[in-house]
Design an enzyme around this catalytic site. Sequence first.
Site, short mmCIF file in Angstrom:
data_model
loop_
_atom_site.label_atom_id
_atom_site.label_comp_id
_atom_site.label_asym_id
_atom_site.label_seq_id
_atom_site.Cartn_x
_atom_site.Cartn_y
_atom_site.Cartn_z
N ASP A 1 -8.06 6.22 -2.25
CA ASP A 1 -7.20 5.29 -2.20
C ASP A 1 -6.62 3.94 -3.19
O ASP A 1 -7.27 3.35 -3.60
CB ASP A 1 -7.79 4.12 -0.92
N CYS B 1 0.90 -1.46 -0.16
CA CYS B 1 0.14 0.29 0.02
C CYS B 1 0.90 1.25 -0.28
O CYS B 1 0.57 2.67 -0.72
CB CYS B 1 -1.21 -0.06 1.56
N HIS C 1 -1.97 0.51 6.77
CA HIS C 1 -2.23 0.57 6.01
C HIS C 1 -2.09 2.75 5.25
O HIS C 1 -1.90 3.05 6.04
CB HIS C 1 -3.69 0.68 4.88
#
Length: 624
Positions: free
Chosen positions: A419, A355, A403
């Site tokens: 995202d 991520c 994250h």
Amino acid sequence: MIEPLARRLQILSLSLLALQLLGSDWQSPLCWGSLTLVVMASLKVRNAHRPADLRRGLLAQLIALGVLAGLNPNLGPGLVQAATGLVLVAGLLAQESGGAGNLRQMLSRSVQLLVVCLPLLVLLFVFMPRLGPLWPQAELGRARTGLSDQLDPGAIAQLALDPSPALRISPAQEQDLPPADQRYWRVRVLDHFDGQRWRASSPQGPAPTGAPPAPVQPGAGQQLWLVEPSPVRALPWGGSGVPLNPQITSSPQGELVGPWQTLERRRYVLAASNQPPAWQRQPPARSDLDFAAGSNPQLEALADGWRQQLAPAQRPAAAQALFQGQPFRYTLQPPPLGDVAPLDQFLFASRAGFCEHFASAFTGLMRAAGLPARVVVGYQGGSWVPANLWGRGYLEVLQQDAHAWSEVWLADQGWVRIDPTAWVAPARIGGGLRSGLAGQWADLGLLRQGLPWLRPLTRSWTNLDLAWSQLLRYDQSSQDELMGRWLGPFRSWQGLVLVVGLALALALAIGILGLLQPTPRQDQQRRRLDRSLSRLASLHLVPQPGETLPAFCQRAAAQVPELAKGLERLQGSYERLRFAPRSPQGSLARKWARDLMAADRELAEATTRLKRRPVERLQPSEPR
């Protein structure tokens, strides 16, 4: 004289204190002070020759126990602290009773004292004015795990291998939580990029003074947050809500900062708010456009074309088309990027990352394209644990759920969360880390799993821990609210109510202790003797004033020979139980007690037989 049982109990309490010290924060000065007290108490107990020495050692242990209770307020340490207190009181009772009792009796007595003191403790907890810490503790170190203030390639990928809990959220109802794909718990905003890594430009600390927080709406849902120790001072939250603790503030960047240190577990409550958060409309700073020019030339060239050809609102869509149109791969084992043009290597060569790789590359593209952007690190997801008999339900978020995502500034919307990981691995956002790595067996093999049979026990314990945390958040504001509801216009009478309540509770405790006072064993033996002698009264065999038991038994046996054997057994067993030296062999004392009861039964049977014929009244023997 020092009783052996009292010394053994103090050694046990010292062992329990040492166990608590092992689990304490050694970077706290209070912890070292507790260690000093425990060492001093150990030396005092070892070299004690008088009861006063043992009492001084016990006092030092009680002070250390109180300090450790303040350092470790969680449920697990609290149970150990309660056990330590019981053992300390049992040791004091063993010494003061002169050894008249065994370990089981002393511990039982300690539990009784705790029970009768509960009303006193409850009154003090509810009515005693709440005090804050007497002095602030300096932040002396970093926690062992958790997020950090900078984002290096691969940092969160390593954190994702840790299955330990990060935070727990307990709402009023499960429906109060956002959907699974919207569970973003922001912690830190990283807005400075040096060409290789992102870091926070603002120091960790209280937010600047700004507009007061929005008022709490009547009937607004509340969420209890329980956060494990972390290297960062910022608190996780969903980006909206009103903290009930006035010491918790939010920064213009949307970071929630409280008064706690990073080395302790943190508890706070957020009330729901129907107003948009102020940070979301905070205009971007000049630093939100800064990009290390020349550090990633291929990325900059691509972004420069977007800036010339596309409107600002269209540039995120162009990045989405790039990530979805190329064979990007979500993995825990990305290849190393090196120190030269790392984002170029990721975007145009390896195309494999976690991520933080996607968030870093996307944010860099937006800044190079002239759109204010920043990286946000926190947690995403969590699994719901239903309520059970032990406590309320909660959302469990693990370190594996760490994250990173991005936020971009759009003039008509403010800061908008984007995202890029969701474009490459949408299953990660909706179903968690394992879902995002489905089919990648090499990556899945890196993830550790706990024992399945231990999971229900762990969750039940967490339910209890949350209930305990709910109790411990009874602070000054909670007390003011409760006193206002209970006393109303008589709020100033709180002190008088406390004094009167303590007096009544103390009287009740003294009364209960009197009822719980065990009957001495000697009194039990005397009652058995009196019961046996009362049986002989029907035969006109009554002890005379000043007559000893041997003299009476001898006189009664001479008058009624049928009673001789029972009287001899009664006299011998009673005298042994009453006057024999205390022996560690409990079986011998029980044998004598059975002999006394057998003698009583034998005299009862003989008396029943003798009632059928007249017997002369016995006279006491003449004194010689």
